[in-house]
Design an enzyme around this catalytic site. Structure first.
Site, mmCIF file in Angstrom:
data_model
loop_
_atom_site.group_PDB
_atom_site.id
_atom_site.type_symbol
_atom_site.label_atom_id
_atom_site.label_comp_id
_atom_site.label_asym_id
_atom_site.label_seq_id
_atom_site.Cartn_x
_atom_site.Cartn_y
_atom_site.Cartn_z
ATOM 1 N N ASP A 273 -14.186 -47.976 -46.553
ATOM 2 C CA ASP A 273 -14.469 -48.859 -47.686
ATOM 3 C C ASP A 273 -14.953 -50.190 -47.101
ATOM 4 O O ASP A 273 -14.985 -50.389 -45.884
ATOM 5 C CB ASP A 273 -13.259 -49.018 -48.610
ATOM 6 C CG ASP A 273 -13.697 -49.424 -50.019
ATOM 7 O OD1 ASP A 273 -14.830 -49.906 -50.187
ATOM 8 O OD2 ASP A 273 -12.906 -49.263 -50.972
ATOM 9 N N TRP A 274 -15.329 -51.085 -47.972
ATOM 10 C CA TRP A 274 -15.950 -52.368 -47.592
ATOM 11 C C TRP A 274 -15.127 -53.067 -46.492
ATOM 12 O O TRP A 274 -14.019 -53.532 -46.756
ATOM 13 C CB TRP A 274 -16.059 -53.236 -48.848
ATOM 14 C CG TRP A 274 -16.688 -54.575 -48.651
ATOM 15 C CD1 TRP A 274 -16.068 -55.702 -48.183
ATOM 16 C CD2 TRP A 274 -18.042 -54.941 -48.916
ATOM 17 N NE1 TRP A 274 -16.954 -56.745 -48.148
ATOM 18 C CE2 TRP A 274 -18.177 -56.316 -48.607
ATOM 19 C CE3 TRP A 274 -19.160 -54.259 -49.400
ATOM 20 C CZ2 TRP A 274 -19.378 -57.006 -48.756
ATOM 21 C CZ3 TRP A 274 -20.349 -54.946 -49.550
ATOM 22 C CH2 TRP A 274 -20.447 -56.299 -49.226
#
Ligand code: BGC
Length: 729
Positions: A273-274
């Site tokens: 994820d980010w």
């Protein structure tokens, strides 16, 4: 288990693998690592990260994928750099959060889950895929398949609610809708099941908080929708930000390599994820970026979203012998496999056709499809004195800032959706009625605050009309990522406004908008009609008007329990029994609260129609079955009212004695039936021992012999027919 759509066809698979072998042999280590690097375009969907010149990075062979690149023109320019200006011309993969639509928006996923209609959900995902693909997007970061059991968690809006079976059916439907049978087709994109795993269990519903659950809760509740997505052939999976057993999901070898890649034979790739690889440092499991990179690649997490951790560290880790280059090769192979499946090597520019984009995006057919799923997602929670449908009124007051908002109806994670494309509740009502006067009063602002003037004006308007349709709930930004709430009642002074309007004596219809279950005891007690409309997307107002005026029968069912108060949360229908269940406990010694009941306000599966249904003739095919033998379950359902209606028949089971305590009820099948007045229909279901499997005390996923109750009904708290059977070894 089939894990990808090509694996059953060796003829298809071999050419890709041969090509990939050849390409892997030609790429330098640095170029290979570049394939594992994803950089951001313009829109930022997480905290600020290192700023680099994207075009230079692509030119230097340091980028395999770009997310949030803005517009077809930019995407095409970046692709030309990758293909024409780098040594090996490996095309880029463009990713974007197409969660409930690209430009034409469907209901938020939690709302869409209330449709209990996998076909409609598949069609809506396909609309999203067609529009995204026509706009140069290859890959959506969806579907989110987390199971949400805590309404405080803002990302409940992205999920299909609290039940693993319903979530699994809808996960499969969405993967099918996004990917179709052919990833090179014009209306398909690569899908991504996220966030792996158990993100929905953040403690106290607080975003990004610690997850601390048992292996059996992981296996029984949170993994099934991911496994359903993998079985359906999902191309990618995204790590959760959260920890499982103290290890961040992207660093968990057990979750990623052992379960996902080995047990389920997943052959796509896993994206962080980010910036979540760098967050291993903040979690305190990595001392520095180098540790973080090592943990991630060892765990089997293949692509680094915006963190620069792989590009900064992997080459050194291989060159000094800390990790085996084979780990990098496997990750790159997976990324390249996706690019081949999308047909990007054949024609890297196939997704950049502006004519196709213009014909596809926001076209009439798409609007019709999302209107259909929007109508099906509306849940009639309460309808006293048959206030609804509004078939005999001369004047209607429409109240609430949310009623006049074409912005809020789009919900969060709205992709390229725009308010100017959307239909507000007020527009929908005005566009539908011909013979009634419609008068609007704002009543309160979007945050629910009421001024004396707004209050007076609303009361006056409602006093002068036959019925008041009052939109209440949350403005859209109160749910979504980083939008947890500790209180889940109506924000601001909306209840006071409702009390004042209710006191006028004009019947009130509450139209709810929200991205999570809310605690609404006063509303439920006092307002005669409640319509749950979530955030229904581009066609919201028309869909709501369809149901309000009876042009469409309400058929949605709650995918998540609505509590009486936030103090009951997390609350879900499929809880385990306790040693002191209330019904058999000596007074004062049962599992309970001193101040509130145990039951939710509205249970999982609840939802009314404008008609009623009768259930009869339950018949099990056998009273005993053996392992792997199917059991048929037959019954009849009759529409005993005088209008057409849609029932969702729900089949629950209870495993009476297991090596671990089993939930009091578990949904195993459901079917949506549209019945004419007086029509009676036979319905048959089939379940097998696999459907009865769970994570046993022996730590295997298996069904155990013994007695099972079968419960069939209208909702988890409205069981109409019961029987039982035995499973023999
Ligand atoms: C979210 C993901 C999303 C990603 C890229 C993150 O903040 O958790 O769900 O796909 O950003 O936008």
């Amino acid at each position: 288990m089939a894990a990808n759509q090509d694996s059953e066809d060796p003829e298809e698979e071999i050419p890709f693998e041969n090509e990939i072998d050849g390409l892997l042999a030609r790429l330098t280590l640095k170029e290979k690592v570049g394939q594992l690097n994803q950089l951001n375009g313009s829109e930022q969907t997480g905290p600020a990260v290192e700023d680099v010149d994207l075009e230079d990075e692509i030119r230097n062979g340091k980028v395999g994928s770009v997310l949030n690149a803005d517009g077809l023109e930019n995407r095409e320019r970046y692709q030309r750099i990758a293909v024409e200006e780098t040594e090996h011309g490996v095309p880029l993969l463009f990713g974007y959060d197409v969660i409930h639509g690209f430009r034409t928006l469907s209901p938020i996923p939690l709302g869409e889950a209330a449709s209990w209609d996998p076909d409609a959900v598949r069609a809506s995902a396909n609309v999203a895929a067609a529009e995204a693909s026509a706009s140069g997007i290859h890959w959506t970061f969806g579907p989110p398949v987390d199971v949400a059991r805590d309404a405080r968690w803002g990302r409940s809006m992205e999920t299909s609610g609290e039940d693993p079976y319903l979530a699994g059916e809808l996960a499969a439907a969405r993967v099918r809708g996004f990917q179709g049978d052919d990833l090179t087709a014009a209306d398909t994109v690569l899908a991504c099941a996220k966030h792996y795993a158990a993100y929905g269990e953040v403690k106290a519903g607080r975003e990004y908080n610690t997850v601390d659950i048992s292996e059996s809760t992981l296996r029984d509740i949170h993994l099934p929708p991911f496994e359903a997505a993998v079985t359906e052939g999902v191309g990618t999976v995204m790590n959760a930000f959260t920890v499982f057993e103290g290890i961040p999901a992207g660093a968990s070898k057990r979750l990623v390599r052992d379960v996902l890649k080995d047990e389920w034979a997943f052959d796509g790739f896993v994206v962080s994820d980010w910036n979540s690889f760098r967050e291993f440092i903040y979690h305190g499991v990595a001392g520095d970026e180098r540790d973080a990179a090592e943990l991630a690649i060892e765990a089997g997490s293949d692509m680094d979203m915006v963190g620069h951790i792989y590009t900064n560290e992997l080459v050194n880790l291989v060159e000094d012998g800390t990790i085996d280059e084979a780990l990098v090769d496997d990750a790159v192979r997976r990324v390249l496999r996706s690019k081949y499946r999308l047909g990007l090597f054949e024609d890297p520019y196939r997704y950049f056709d502006d004519e196709r984009r213009k014909e596809t995006v926001l076209n009439e057919t798409h609007r019709e499809i999302v209107r259909d799923v929007a109508r099906k997602s509306i849940v009639l929670m309460k309808n006293e004195r048959d206030v609804l449908p509004l078939d005999d009124v001369d004047s209607i007051a429409v109240v609430g800032a949310l009623a006049d908002s074409a912005d809020d109806v789009l919900g969060d994670w709205r992709g390229c959706g725009r308010p100017e494309d959307a239909v507000s509740v007020l527009d929908g009502i005005e566009g539908t009625v011909d013979n009634a006067e419609v008068r609007y009063a704002q009543g309160c602002d979007r945050s629910g605050m009421v001024s004396a003037t707004l209050r007076e004006e609303a009361i006056e308007t409602v006093e002068e009309t036959d019925v008041a349709v009052v939109a209440v709930g949350e403005s859209y930004e109160l749910s979504g990522e980083a939008s947890s709430r500790s209180d889940i009642d109506l924000p601001g002074e909306q209840q006071e406004l409702l009390e004042a309007l209710q006191a006028t004596g004009t019947p009130v219809v509450a139209v709810l908008m929200n991205g999570r279950p809310l605690a609404l005891p006063w509303l439920s007690e006092n307002v005669p009609a409640i319509l749950e409309t979530w955030f229904l997307g581009t066609e919201a107002g028309d869909a709501i008007a369809d149901v309000l005026f009876g042009n469409h029968q309400p058929s949605g069912r709650l995918p998540m329990s609505f509590p009486q108060t936030v103090g009951q949360v997390p609350i879900h229908y499929n809880h385990l029994p306790t040693g002191r269940p209330q019904h058999r406990a000596e007074a004062g010694w049962g599992t309970s609260y001193l101040d509130i009941p145990n039951d939710p306000l509205y249970a999982f599966g609840h939802g009314l129609s404008y008609t009623t249904f009768e259930y009869a003739d339950l018949e099990l095919g056998a009273s005993t079955i053996k392992m792997n033998e199917p059991l048929s379950i037959g019954l009849t359902v009759e529409n005993i009212g005088d209008v057409v209606g849609t029932e969702v028949v729900q089949v629950y089971i209870h495993d009476l004695v297991g090596s671990r305590a089993r939930p009091v009820k578990e949904l195993k099948r459901f079917r949506k039936l549209e019945l004419e007045p007086g029509e009676r229909r036979e319905v048959t279901f089939e379940i097998e021992s696999d459907d009865l499997a769970f994570w046993t005390a022996d730590e295997v996923f298996a069904a155990e012999p013994g007695e099972f109750d079968v419960m069939i009904g209208h909702a988890s708290d409205d069981i109409r027919l019961t029987d039982s059977f035995e499973l023999r070894a």
